[in-house]
Design a protein around this motif. Structure first.
Motif, PDB file in Angstrom:
ATOM      1  N   SER A  41      -7.599  -3.057  -7.458  1.00 55.07           N
ATOM      2  CA  SER A  41      -7.072  -3.820  -6.538  1.00 55.07           C
ATOM      3  C   SER A  41      -6.326  -3.337  -5.312  1.00 55.07           C
ATOM      4  O   SER A  41      -6.030  -2.086  -5.379  1.00 55.07           O
ATOM      5  CB  SER A  41      -6.203  -5.143  -7.125  1.00 55.07           C
ATOM      6  OG  SER A  41      -5.041  -4.258  -7.593  1.00 55.07           O
ATOM      7  N   LYS A  42      -5.951  -4.254  -4.143  1.00 52.67           N
ATOM      8  CA  LYS A  42      -5.242  -3.525  -3.209  1.00 52.67           C
ATOM      9  C   LYS A  42      -3.699  -3.116  -3.618  1.00 52.67           C
ATOM     10  O   LYS A  42      -3.406  -1.938  -3.354  1.00 52.67           O
ATOM     11  CB  LYS A  42      -5.103  -4.694  -2.164  1.00 52.67           C
ATOM     12  CG  LYS A  42      -6.385  -4.661  -1.254  1.00 52.67           C
ATOM     13  CD  LYS A  42      -6.056  -5.595  -0.120  1.00 52.67           C
ATOM     14  CE  LYS A  42      -7.420  -6.051   0.518  1.00 52.67           C
ATOM     15  NZ  LYS A  42      -7.463  -7.015   1.948  1.00 52.67           N
ATOM     16  N   HIS A  80      -2.689   0.680  -3.579  1.00 52.75           N
ATOM     17  CA  HIS A  80      -0.995   0.993  -2.916  1.00 52.75           C
ATOM     18  C   HIS A  80      -0.092   1.731  -3.953  1.00 52.75           C
ATOM     19  O   HIS A  80       0.437   2.584  -3.508  1.00 52.75           O
ATOM     20  CB  HIS A  80      -0.374  -0.279  -2.632  1.00 52.75           C
ATOM     21  CG  HIS A  80       0.957  -0.040  -1.873  1.00 52.75           C
ATOM     22  ND1 HIS A  80       1.216   0.511  -0.747  1.00 52.75           N
ATOM     23  CD2 HIS A  80       2.058  -0.125  -2.510  1.00 52.75           C
ATOM     24  CE1 HIS A  80       2.437   0.476  -0.742  1.00 52.75           C
ATOM     25  NE2 HIS A  80       3.173   0.231  -1.595  1.00 52.75           N
TER      26      HIS A  80
END
Length: 154
Positions: free
Chosen positions: A66-67, A71
């Motif tokens: 996922s984002k 990150h």
């Protein structure tokens, strides 16, 4: 094959064709006047009656991470390879793949890690190794005196 013109120009042409149709011109007249095929005019007319819904999903297979996970991966990589137990502070695709497995329990192929790094705007870089007996003063001298003589002859 895409016709010539920018997207804005082509959109203006399509709008002009729809205006002409609304004024009562025939499909043949409109196609001739705007410089397109009859099939395009029919398609534009059909799309005006039933516009397409925008597709919310992107084409292709979704990413495994996922984002938020991407990150977090970026933060882990910025900590350096030493922080993850490697003896030298540089990243390889296999090392990154191992960190992804350790952190998120997701398996990536080496080429998959390469594409992930590309999406993260990370570039591949080789470690530059310098000779132990390198003499920068001699190199500067060679570049200043010897190389110009070689270059003149060549």
């Amino acid at each position: 094959m895409r016709p010539f013109g920018t997207s804005e120009q082509l959109e203006r042409r399509r709008q002009r064709a729809l205006e002409l149709l609304a004024k009562g011109k025939t499909v043949n007249q409109v196609a001739r006047q705007v410089g397109t095929t009859i099939q395009s005019v029919y398609r534009w007319q059909r799309e005006q009656k039933r516009p397409k819904k925008p597709n919310a999903t992107l084409p292709g297979k979704p990413t495994y991470l996922s984002k938020d996970q991407i990150h977090r991966l970026r933060q882990e990589l910025l900590r350096g390879a030493y922080a993850h137990g490697y003896s030298e502070d540089y990243w390889t695709l296999d090392r990154i793949r191992h960190v992804i497995w350790e952190q998120f329990k997701v398996r990536y192929t080496t080429s998959g890690v390469w594409r992930l790094m590309d999406r993260m705007d990370w570039s591949s870089q080789k470690v530059q190794r310098l000779a132990i007996r390198r003499d920068d003063e001699q190199i500067a001298n060679w570049n200043r005196r010897v190389w110009p003589r070689i270059e003149k002859v060549a």
